[in-house]
Scaffold this active site. Structure first.
Site, PDB file in Angstrom:
ATOM      1  N   SER A 155       0.790  -1.289  -0.101  1.00 10.49           N
ATOM      2  CA  SER A 155      -0.359  -0.327   0.595  1.00 10.49           C
ATOM      3  C   SER A 155       0.658   1.268  -0.230  1.00 10.49           C
ATOM      4  O   SER A 155       0.413   2.469  -0.408  1.00 10.49           O
ATOM      5  CB  SER A 155      -1.202   0.376   1.206  1.00 10.49           C
ATOM      6  OG  SER A 155      -0.295  -0.147   2.420  1.00 10.49           O
ATOM      7  N   GLU A 190      -6.423  -1.515  -7.510  1.00 15.16           N
ATOM      8  CA  GLU A 190      -5.571  -0.004  -7.886  1.00 15.16           C
ATOM      9  C   GLU A 190      -4.169  -0.992  -8.819  1.00 15.16           C
ATOM     10  O   GLU A 190      -3.385  -1.841  -8.053  1.00 15.16           O
ATOM     11  CB  GLU A 190      -4.301   0.538  -6.610  1.00 15.16           C
ATOM     12  CG  GLU A 190      -5.788   1.635  -5.871  1.00 15.16           C
ATOM     13  CD  GLU A 190      -4.976   2.482  -5.614  1.00 15.16           C
ATOM     14  OE1 GLU A 190      -5.246   3.928  -5.396  1.00 15.16           O
ATOM     15  OE2 GLU A 190      -3.779   1.828  -4.435  1.00 15.16           O
TER      16      GLU A 190
END
Length: 324
Positions: A155, A190
Site C-alpha cells: 500500500s 489499484e
C-alpha cells in the site's frame, strides 16, 4: 512473512527471463490468469485467495508455517459462511456445499518455490518492509514461469523499488495489485504500472481484476498510488486538528460523517487501518518519498508517536484514538 537470499545465480536469472528472451508470442503473454499463488496467509492474503477461488481460479496460499496457513483458512471459511448464509438463508446443506466448493479450489503450502512453479499470477501480501519484499521476489523469480505476472499488494512501497534487484525481463512483469481491506467486500483494486512494466502484462492484470468481480483503477508508480496519496494527508490533518485542540476525535468524526458524507470519520479510519501502519507510511514518505521528502503534510506527529509508543495501535489492539 518471507525472507530469503537476494543474490541471484545465473540459473535464476535465466529462469526469470523465460518468455521475454526466447521470442515468445504476445498472444501467450495475454492468456487469461487461471492459477494464482498468494504469498502471505494474513487477512489480506487470505482475502485475495478467497476472492480468486470464489471466481473459479485455482489458488495456492503460501506462508512460512502451517499455523499461519490454518489461520488463513479459518479467515476464509468464516467469511464464506457469512456469504453462504445470505445466498442460501434457509438451506444449511447448500451453505455447506457453497463453502466446500470454493475452499476446494484452495491449496495451502509452506514450499514457496513449488507453489509458484505453475502460477499465472503471483501476489505477495507480506509485511510492509522493502527488504523482505525484495528478497521474496528474488526467490519467486527463480521458480515462477516466465509468463507469470509478479504482483505486490503493497500500500505504500514503490513497486519499482521492490523490483529493482530483478532482471529486466522480470521487472517488465512486475505490477502492483493493491487490494483494500476487507478484500471480499471492497470493490477497488489499484493496478500500479511502473515505467518498465510491459503493456500486455498490465492488461492481463486489469483483466484478472475484472474477472474476480473487482473494479481496477490504473495508476503510475507514485507514493501512495491514488487512494492513500489522498487519504493520508486527510487523516494526518485530522490528527493535527486534535493536537491544536480544535475539537475532540468524536466531534471531528461526526462532522466529517454528517457534513461530508463519509461513512467513517478520520479517527475511526485511523484506528481501523492501524496507527503503526499510518506512522510507518508517513514517516517513510517524509524521510525519503519520491517528490514528498520533507513535505509538511507528512511531518511526524507527536500525538501519533505517543499513541504508537504506548501500544495503542487501533482496533487490532483494542485501543487507539478510541477504546474498543
Amino acid at each position: 512473512m518471507y525472507s530469503g537470499r537476494a543474490l541471484q545465480s545465473s540459473r535464476a536469472v535465466a529462469r526469470g527471463m523465460r518468455g521475454f528472451s526466447s521470442g515468445q508470442s504476445l498472444h501467450s503473454q495475454q492468456e487469461a490468469v487461471r492459477r494464482v499463488t498468494v504469498i502471505g496467509g494474513g487477512q489480506m492474503g487470505s482475502g485475495i485467495a478467497q476472492v480468486a477461488a470464489a471466481h473459479k481460479h485455482e489458488v495456492t496460499l503460501v506462508d512460512v508455517n502451517s499455523e499461519a496457513l490454518k489461520r488463513g483458512q479459518a479467515y476464509m471459511v468464516k467469511s464464506l459462511k457469512r456469504v453462504a448464509k445470505k445466498k442460501h438463508s434457509d438451506d444449511e446443506a447448500a451453505q455447506s456445499r457453497f463453502v466446500d466448493e470454493i475452499m476446494g479450489r484452495v491449496t495451502v503450502s509452506t514450499q514457496l518455490q513449488d507453489a509458484v512453479g505453475r502460477a499465472d499470477l503471483v501476489v505477495e501480501a507480506v509485511v510492509e518492509k522493502l527488504q523482505v519484499k525484495q528478497e521474496l521476489f528474488a526467490r519467486v523469480s527463480e521458480a515462477a514461469p516466465g509468463t507469470a505476472i509478479l504482483a505486490s499488494n503493497t500500500s505504500s512501497l514503490p513497486i519499482g523499488k521492490i523490483a529493482e534487484g530483478l532482471e529486466e525481463g522480470q521487472r517488465r512483469r512486475m505490477v502492483g495489485l493493491h487490494f483494500f481491506n476487507p478484500v471480499p467486500q471492497m470493490k477497488l483494486v489499484e493496478v500500479v504500472r511502473t515505467e518498465e512494466a510491459d503493456a500486455q502484462v498490465v492488461e492481463r492484470a486489469v483483466a484478472f481484476v475484472r474477472a474476480i468481480g473487482k473494479e481496477p483503477a490504473v495508476c503510475k508508480d507514485t507514493p501512495g498510488f491514488i487512494v492513500n496519496r489522498l487519504l493520508l494527508p486527510y487523516m494526518m490533518e485530522a490528527v493535527r486538528l486534535l493536537e491544536r485542540d480544535v475539537a475532540s476525535p468524536r466531534d471531528i468524526d461526526t462532522a466529517m460523517k454528517l457534513g461530508a458524507g463519509y461513512p467513517m470519520g478520520p479517527f475511526e479510519l485511523c484506528d481501523y487501518v492501524g496507527l503503526d501502519t499510518i506512522k510507518y507510511i508517513v514517516d517513510g514518505w517524509h524521510k525519503d518519498g519520491a517528490g514528498l521528502k520533507g513535505n509538511p503534510l507528512f511531518a511526524p506527529s507527536a500525538k501519533l508517536d505517543e499513541l504508537v509508543k504506548s501500544g495503542r495501535l487501533g482496533v487490532k489492539t483494542g485501543k487507539g484514538f478510541y477504546d474498543y
